[in-house]
Write an enzyme that holds these catalytic residues in place. Structure first.
Site, PDB file in Angstrom:
ATOM      1  N   TYR A  34       5.667  -4.893  19.913  1.00  0.00           N
ATOM      2  CA  TYR A  34       6.059  -5.314  18.560  1.00  0.00           C
ATOM      3  C   TYR A  34       6.475  -6.786  18.560  1.00  0.00           C
ATOM      4  O   TYR A  34       6.001  -7.594  17.761  1.00  0.00           O
ATOM      5  CB  TYR A  34       7.211  -4.410  18.079  1.00  0.00           C
TER       6      TYR A  34
ATOM      7  N   ASN B 250       0.829  -1.217   0.000  1.00  0.00           N
ATOM      8  CA  ASN B 250       0.000   0.000   0.000  1.00  0.00           C
ATOM      9  C   ASN B 250       0.860   1.262   0.000  1.00  0.00           C
ATOM     10  O   ASN B 250       0.340   2.373   0.131  1.00  0.00           O
ATOM     11  CB  ASN B 250      -0.985   0.010   1.189  1.00  0.00           C
TER      12      ASN B 250
ATOM     13  N   ASN C  43      19.466  -8.033  13.479  1.00  0.00           N
ATOM     14  CA  ASN C  43      19.392  -6.623  13.065  1.00  0.00           C
ATOM     15  C   ASN C  43      19.652  -6.467  11.577  1.00  0.00           C
ATOM     16  O   ASN C  43      20.806  -6.452  11.145  1.00  0.00           O
ATOM     17  CB  ASN C  43      20.368  -5.797  13.891  1.00  0.00           C
TER      18      ASN C  43
ATOM     19  N   ALA D  91       4.523  -5.084   7.849  1.00  0.00           N
ATOM     20  CA  ALA D  91       4.294  -4.883   9.284  1.00  0.00           C
ATOM     21  C   ALA D  91       4.930  -3.587   9.749  1.00  0.00           C
ATOM     22  O   ALA D  91       5.873  -3.096   9.132  1.00  0.00           O
ATOM     23  CB  ALA D  91       4.873  -6.052  10.076  1.00  0.00           C
TER      24      ALA D  91
ATOM     25  N   SER E 291      11.051 -11.963  14.182  1.00  0.00           N
ATOM     26  CA  SER E 291      12.070 -11.050  14.706  1.00  0.00           C
ATOM     27  C   SER E 291      12.735 -11.615  15.951  1.00  0.00           C
ATOM     28  O   SER E 291      12.116 -12.350  16.733  1.00  0.00           O
ATOM     29  CB  SER E 291      11.385  -9.729  15.070  1.00  0.00           C
TER      30      SER E 291
ATOM     31  N   LYS F  64       4.767 -10.446  16.794  1.00  0.00           N
ATOM     32  CA  LYS F  64       5.481 -11.430  15.966  1.00  0.00           C
ATOM     33  C   LYS F  64       5.339 -12.843  16.554  1.00  0.00           C
ATOM     34  O   LYS F  64       5.162 -13.821  15.832  1.00  0.00           O
ATOM     35  CB  LYS F  64       6.963 -11.054  15.846  1.00  0.00           C
TER      36      LYS F  64
HETATM   37  C1  UD1 Z   1      14.958  -3.804  17.451  1.00  0.00           C
HETATM   38  C2  UD1 Z   1      14.451  -5.189  17.763  1.00  0.00           C
HETATM   39  C3  UD1 Z   1      14.598  -6.052  16.539  1.00  0.00           C
HETATM   40  C4  UD1 Z   1      13.761  -5.440  15.460  1.00  0.00           C
HETATM   41  C5  UD1 Z   1      14.271  -4.054  15.154  1.00  0.00           C
HETATM   42  C6  UD1 Z   1      13.317  -3.431  14.157  1.00  0.00           C
HETATM   43  C7  UD1 Z   1      14.637  -5.823  20.090  1.00  0.00           C
HETATM   44  C8  UD1 Z   1      15.537  -6.337  21.158  1.00  0.00           C
HETATM   45  N1  UD1 Z   1      15.210  -5.721  18.880  1.00  0.00           N
HETATM   46  O1  UD1 Z   1      16.359  -3.915  17.248  1.00  0.00           O
HETATM   47  O2  UD1 Z   1      14.136  -7.338  16.793  1.00  0.00           O
HETATM   48  O3  UD1 Z   1      13.755  -6.231  14.298  1.00  0.00           O
HETATM   49  O4  UD1 Z   1      14.275  -3.273  16.344  1.00  0.00           O
HETATM   50  O5  UD1 Z   1      13.469  -2.069  14.060  1.00  0.00           O
HETATM   51  O6  UD1 Z   1      13.488  -5.505  20.329  1.00  0.00           O
HETATM   52  N2  UD1 Z   1      21.169   2.940  18.958  1.00  0.00           N
HETATM   53  C9  UD1 Z   1      21.838   4.079  19.332  1.00  0.00           C
HETATM   54  N3  UD1 Z   1      21.469   5.262  18.761  1.00  0.00           N
HETATM   55  C10 UD1 Z   1      20.455   5.352  17.829  1.00  0.00           C
HETATM   56  C11 UD1 Z   1      19.790   4.183  17.448  1.00  0.00           C
HETATM   57  C12 UD1 Z   1      20.165   2.976  18.030  1.00  0.00           C
HETATM   58  O7  UD1 Z   1      22.750   4.057  20.166  1.00  0.00           O
HETATM   59  O8  UD1 Z   1      20.164   6.474  17.370  1.00  0.00           O
HETATM   60  C13 UD1 Z   1      21.571   1.644  19.551  1.00  0.00           C
HETATM   61  C14 UD1 Z   1      20.459   0.943  20.303  1.00  0.00           C
HETATM   62  O9  UD1 Z   1      20.395   1.337  21.636  1.00  0.00           O
HETATM   63  C15 UD1 Z   1      20.879  -0.525  20.135  1.00  0.00           C
HETATM   64  C16 UD1 Z   1      21.575  -0.560  18.771  1.00  0.00           C
HETATM   65  O10 UD1 Z   1      21.924   0.795  18.480  1.00  0.00           O
HETATM   66  O11 UD1 Z   1      21.811  -0.865  21.112  1.00  0.00           O
HETATM   67  C17 UD1 Z   1      20.690  -1.074  17.656  1.00  0.00           C
HETATM   68  O12 UD1 Z   1      19.437  -0.401  17.722  1.00  0.00           O
HETATM   69  P1  UD1 Z   1      18.304  -0.553  16.612  1.00  0.00           P
HETATM   70  O13 UD1 Z   1      18.902  -0.380  15.268  1.00  0.00           O
HETATM   71  O14 UD1 Z   1      17.192   0.369  17.007  1.00  0.00           O
HETATM   72  O15 UD1 Z   1      17.841  -2.063  16.708  1.00  0.00           O
HETATM   73  P2  UD1 Z   1      17.381  -2.951  17.962  1.00  0.00           P
HETATM   74  O16 UD1 Z   1      16.692  -2.129  18.985  1.00  0.00           O
HETATM   75  O17 UD1 Z   1      18.552  -3.761  18.392  1.00  0.00           O
END
Ligand code: UD1
Length: 325
Positions: A140, A32, A169, A74, A116, A144
């Site tokens: 979320y 969509n 990731n 999703a 996930s 899943k």
């Molecule tokens: C999360 C989910 C994962 C999901 C994904 C989808 C959990 C544990 N993991 O991954 O299953 O598929 O989201 O979006 O729920 N970080 C920073 N600064 C930022 C952004 C991120 O420091 O601006 C750090 C986060 O704290 C983390 C790492 O980078 O430690 C990865 O973060 P992110 O890319 O958001 O993925 P997850 O949270 O690991």
């Protein structure tokens, strides 16, 4: 096979479509375009503009006749799911049930589902294997996990065979440079690092520097989107040939810290990428990485593009055009 890819104009979906076509499948994209992009749809694909919340759209799509389908439509923002669970209930749960019901009605009984790592919650041990306890820490992840259970029931009752692919990731971009669509308002680390590299963000916030890890920042298992996409193709073949369902963790077994990823990005882009130490983000486990032994054994799948340099450089290839400096 004739394959319907629902959410095929999205970031992961477009890479799945590409690998499906490379393997010789005939692909129709259903999307969509709420977060998917028209530019991610290949000219050779049939495209259905449709909504998973409108059962008639799905009915008409599945009526065209498919041998299998991939479902990637999703919402995936963990933080948002804790503020607006209703959005995730409707889109992720109701939407998926609509899809499964339309598929069953039209006898399309092979489903590849984007699950996930979020289904596992806080790790009880590492690396996380398929049998690890499932205690999602966010809504979320709960959606899943619920869908994995729906699929088991449809397998038992309707013989719908499925593959639940638990992505760790997802990161990186098409190594051929063909897929270039950028996610709108990305929440994940690597796109934010890139936005900082090109000056769209003044600085990157590092969420937590006092974790019990080698440099104090969180460890995650970054897996290249093309490797994920290849797993979808292999999983479809596997469930079709063996007439079974599978649940597989897809990761590299290697963790990378937030700081290591930023350093690699500085080296590869040549940009300073200012980063500021910030508070921990609620619900972040210190370390999360998978074993994909089962995917290797059953599918013969091995990551090929998931080393940090390839993850960063393929992403930079897409972002560098935005560089204003
Ligand atoms: C999360 C989910 C994962 C999901 C994904 C989808 C959990 C544990 N993991 O991954 O299953 O598929 O989201 O979006 O729920 N970080 C920073 N600064 C930022 C952004 C991120 O420091 O601006 C750090 C986060 O704290 C983390 C790492 O980078 O430690 C990865 O973060 P992110 O890319 O958001 O993925 P997850 O949270 O690991």
């Amino acid at each position: 096979m004739k394959v319907l890819v629902i959410g095929g104009a999205g970031y992961i979906g477009s890479h799945v479509v590409k690998e499906m076509m490379k393997a010789g499948h005939q692909v129709t994209v259903f999307d969509n375009l709420s977060s998917g992009l028209r530019e991610n749809i290949f000219p050779e694909n049939e495209f259905i503009y449709g909504n998973i919340l409108i059962p008639n759209d799905l009915d008409e799509a599945f009526a065209r006749g498919f041998d299998g389908f991939v479902h990637l439509a999703a919402f995936k923002a963990v933080g948002e799911s804790m503020e607006h669970p209703e959005k995730y209930s409707v889109n992720n749960i109701t939407g998926t049930l609509n899809i499964m019901n339309a598929a069953v009605k039209h006898n399309c009984l092979r489903m590849i589902f984007s699950s996930s790592a979020a289904i596992f919650g806080m790790p009880a041990y590492l690396p996380i294997d398929e049998d690890h306890p499932k205690n999602p820490m966010n809504y979320y992840g709960f959606t899943k996990l619920e869908i994995e259970e729906f699929m088991e029931w449809y397998d038992r009752i309707k013989n719908m065979r499925f593959a639940a692919l638990r992505y760790f990731n997802a990161a990186g971009y098409d190594p051929d440079g063909q897929i270039k669509g950028l996610e709108r308002n990305p929440q994940n680390l690597l796109p934010r690092v890139m936005e900082t590299a090109v000056g769209m963000r003044k600085q990157l916030c590092v969420f937590g520097t006092d974790y019990e890890t080698r440099d104090g920042t969180c460890i995650r298992d970054y897996i290249h989107v093309t490797d994920l996409a290849r797993a979808h193709v292999m999983a479809l073949d596997y469930i079709a040939k063996n007439d079974v369902s599978v649940k597989l963790n897809l990761g590299t077994e290697k963790g990378t810290t937030v700081k290591e990823l930023i350093e690699a990005a500085r080296r590869i882009t040549g940009k300073p990428i200012p980063a500021k130490d910030d508070a921990r983000r609620a619900g972040d486990p210190a370390s999360l990485y998978a074993t994909s032994k089962k995917a290797k054994e059953l599918l013969g799948w091995e990551p090929q593009f998931s080393d940090v340099d390839t993850l960063v450089s393929t992403t930079w290839n897409v972002y560098k055009g935005l560089d204003k400096s």
